[in-house]
Design an enzyme around this catalytic site. Structure first.
Site, PDB file in Angstrom:
ATOM      1  N   LEU A 142       0.870  -1.177   0.000  1.00 26.85           N
ATOM      2  CA  LEU A 142       0.000   0.000   0.000  1.00 26.85           C
ATOM      3  C   LEU A 142       0.906   1.226   0.000  1.00 26.85           C
ATOM      4  O   LEU A 142       1.960   1.218   0.632  1.00 26.85           O
ATOM      5  CB  LEU A 142      -0.894   0.019   1.243  1.00 26.85           C
ATOM      6  CG  LEU A 142      -1.885  -1.140   1.415  1.00 26.85           C
ATOM      7  CD1 LEU A 142      -2.620  -0.997   2.748  1.00 26.85           C
ATOM      8  CD2 LEU A 142      -2.876  -1.200   0.265  1.00 26.85           C
ATOM      9  N   ASP A 143       0.491   2.269  -0.717  1.00 22.20           N
ATOM     10  CA  ASP A 143       1.252   3.512  -0.698  1.00 22.20           C
ATOM     11  C   ASP A 143       1.430   3.979   0.743  1.00 22.20           C
ATOM     12  O   ASP A 143       0.609   3.682   1.620  1.00 22.20           O
ATOM     13  CB  ASP A 143       0.520   4.608  -1.481  1.00 22.20           C
ATOM     14  CG  ASP A 143       0.409   4.299  -2.966  1.00 22.20           C
ATOM     15  OD1 ASP A 143       1.152   3.432  -3.449  1.00 22.20           O
ATOM     16  OD2 ASP A 143      -0.436   4.928  -3.620  1.00 22.20           O
ATOM     17  N   LYS A 144       2.479   4.748   0.964  1.00 24.56           N
ATOM     18  CA  LYS A 144       2.747   5.281   2.296  1.00 24.56           C
ATOM     19  C   LYS A 144       1.503   5.918   2.902  1.00 24.56           C
ATOM     20  O   LYS A 144       1.168   5.681   4.071  1.00 24.56           O
ATOM     21  CB  LYS A 144       3.874   6.318   2.212  1.00 24.56           C
ATOM     22  CG  LYS A 144       4.125   7.066   3.516  1.00 24.56           C
ATOM     23  CD  LYS A 144       5.106   8.201   3.321  1.00 24.56           C
ATOM     24  CE  LYS A 144       5.231   9.030   4.602  1.00 24.56           C
ATOM     25  NZ  LYS A 144       6.106  10.210   4.424  1.00 24.56           N
ATOM     26  N   THR A 146      -1.680   5.549   2.049  1.00 24.94           N
ATOM     27  CA  THR A 146      -2.909   4.767   1.951  1.00 24.94           C
ATOM     28  C   THR A 146      -2.977   3.874   3.179  1.00 24.94           C
ATOM     29  O   THR A 146      -1.999   3.230   3.550  1.00 24.94           O
ATOM     30  CB  THR A 146      -2.920   3.901   0.673  1.00 24.94           C
ATOM     31  OG1 THR A 146      -2.905   4.753  -0.471  1.00 24.94           O
ATOM     32  CG2 THR A 146      -4.166   3.022   0.625  1.00 24.94           C
ATOM     33  N   ARG A 252      -5.449   5.732  -7.774  1.00 23.21           N
ATOM     34  CA  ARG A 252      -5.264   7.183  -7.808  1.00 23.21           C
ATOM     35  C   ARG A 252      -5.166   7.693  -9.242  1.00 23.21           C
ATOM     36  O   ARG A 252      -5.784   8.706  -9.606  1.00 23.21           O
ATOM     37  CB  ARG A 252      -4.021   7.562  -7.015  1.00 23.21           C
ATOM     38  CG  ARG A 252      -4.091   7.182  -5.541  1.00 23.21           C
ATOM     39  CD  ARG A 252      -2.735   7.239  -4.859  1.00 23.21           C
ATOM     40  NE  ARG A 252      -2.187   8.586  -4.866  1.00 23.21           N
ATOM     41  CZ  ARG A 252      -0.947   8.894  -4.504  1.00 23.21           C
ATOM     42  NH1 ARG A 252      -0.108   7.914  -4.139  1.00 23.21           N
ATOM     43  NH2 ARG A 252      -0.527  10.137  -4.521  1.00 23.21           N
TER      44      ARG A 252
END
Length: 330
Positions: A142-144, A146, A252
């Site tokens: 997961l993105d930082k 998110t 996104r």
């Protein structure tokens, strides 16, 4: 050598001659094929008592295989005591509800303070080694910024089983993943699919862009509008997204591509900053307090790689997104 394990096997008579690495992967499914190939090249495999180094070597019925598996070496990332919200844990895997702001894996600019550092400390000796290294096996990220559910393997067998499911993305297997996003505007279609290839930007390497032709990687996102916000005169919408591929920043980029970037997304939604002027004071305050993209991994379901049981977890919206959603409903 201390910590080594020795394994032996005689190839069954009903199996025709085939590559050594394939035979080994069938015999010892707890080790990934790439791990076995590395062990063979390192001289850790013997066939009929003779050391071999070629994973392509053909072995037939009756061949006696001997394998020495070295003890896992210490992980390069250091253990760090970082609080984790553990949703589920057993000897094979651990499910974490990741907070926004936590980087998953050490990288340039984030050598410490990551989820991997935290997991090395939390799991300790229960990590039996991924690829021969005593570290957690990351099968998806997961993105930082998110938040939400993430599963991590503790051993090679679990890593292989989970990686196969995530590579399939639920097309033919049991994997279930869903995200909740708050986007600007309301998509014209209540349900839809975004199919647009993605590649890293040529001018800004931190940015992922939609590309045409064969220069990008295939990416497919399904979305469904869960709730216009606010009802009656909406400026935003709560959207549920499911992925058929797992590209970097996929949701996104895809939502921005169809004209509905995520609230708080400074990288892909900067052109929508003036939209905030249409929000009330409490709504603007909640958006300012978010300090990240409004994206949360809310559902994660998968087949346990050892037991075969289907495990399903659901995470409610964290406080920052819940506050924003409540303000937009007003």
């Amino acid at each position: 050598m201390s910590g080594e394990t020795h394994r032996e096997w005689t190839v069954e008579a009903e199996h025709p001659a085939e590559r050594l690495d394939r035979v080994a992967a069938r015999i010892w499914p707890d080790l990934s094929r790439s791990r076995l190939q590395a062990l063979i090249r390192d001289g850790r495999m013997a066939v009929n008592g003779a050391e071999v180094h070629d994973p392509n070597l053909k072995v037939g019925p009756g061949a006696h295989l001997g394998l020495v598996v070295p003890a896992p070496v210490a992980a390069e990332p250091q253990a760090e005591s970082i609080g984790l919200e553990v949703v589920y844990e057993d000897d094979d895997l651990i499910v974490i509800d990741k907070p926004a702001g936590l980087v998953v894996h050490p990288a340039a600019g984030h050598a410490s303070g990551t989820l991997v550092n935290a997991l090395i400390a939390h799991c300790g000796e229960s990590l039996s080694g991924i690829g021969g290294v005593k570290r957690p096996g990351i099968v998806h990220r997961l993105d930082k910024d998110t938040s939400g559910l993430l599963v991590v393997a503790k051993n090679d067998r679990a890593h292989k089983g989970l990686a196969d499911q995530f590579a399939d993305h639920g097309r033919t297997g049991p994997l279930e993943r869903a995200y909740l996003a708050i986007v600007w505007g309301v998509p014209e279609r209540a349900k839809g699919t975004v199919e647009a290839a993605l590649a890293r930007g040529a001018h800004n390497r931190e940015k992922i862009v939609v590309v045409t032709g064969e220069s990008g990687r295939f990416a497919l996102t399904h979305y469904a509008v869960a709730e216009p916000l606010p009802p009656g005169n909406p400026v935003a919408a709560l959207v549920r997204c499911e992925l058929e591929t797992g590209r970097t920043h996929q949701i996104r980029v895809h939502m921005a591509h169809i004209g509905h970037p995520l609230l708080g997304d400074q990288l892909y939604g900067s052109g929508f900053k003036t939209k905030a002027n249409r929000l009330g004071e409490d709504q603007q305050s909640a958006l300012a307090a978010l300090r990240r993209q409004a994206l949360h991994a809310t559902i994660l379901g998968f087949e346990h790689p050892r037991t075969g049981d289907f495990l399903r977890f659901e995470s409610p919206l964290p406080a920052d997104m819940a506050r924003l959603l409540d303000s937009l409903r007003a």
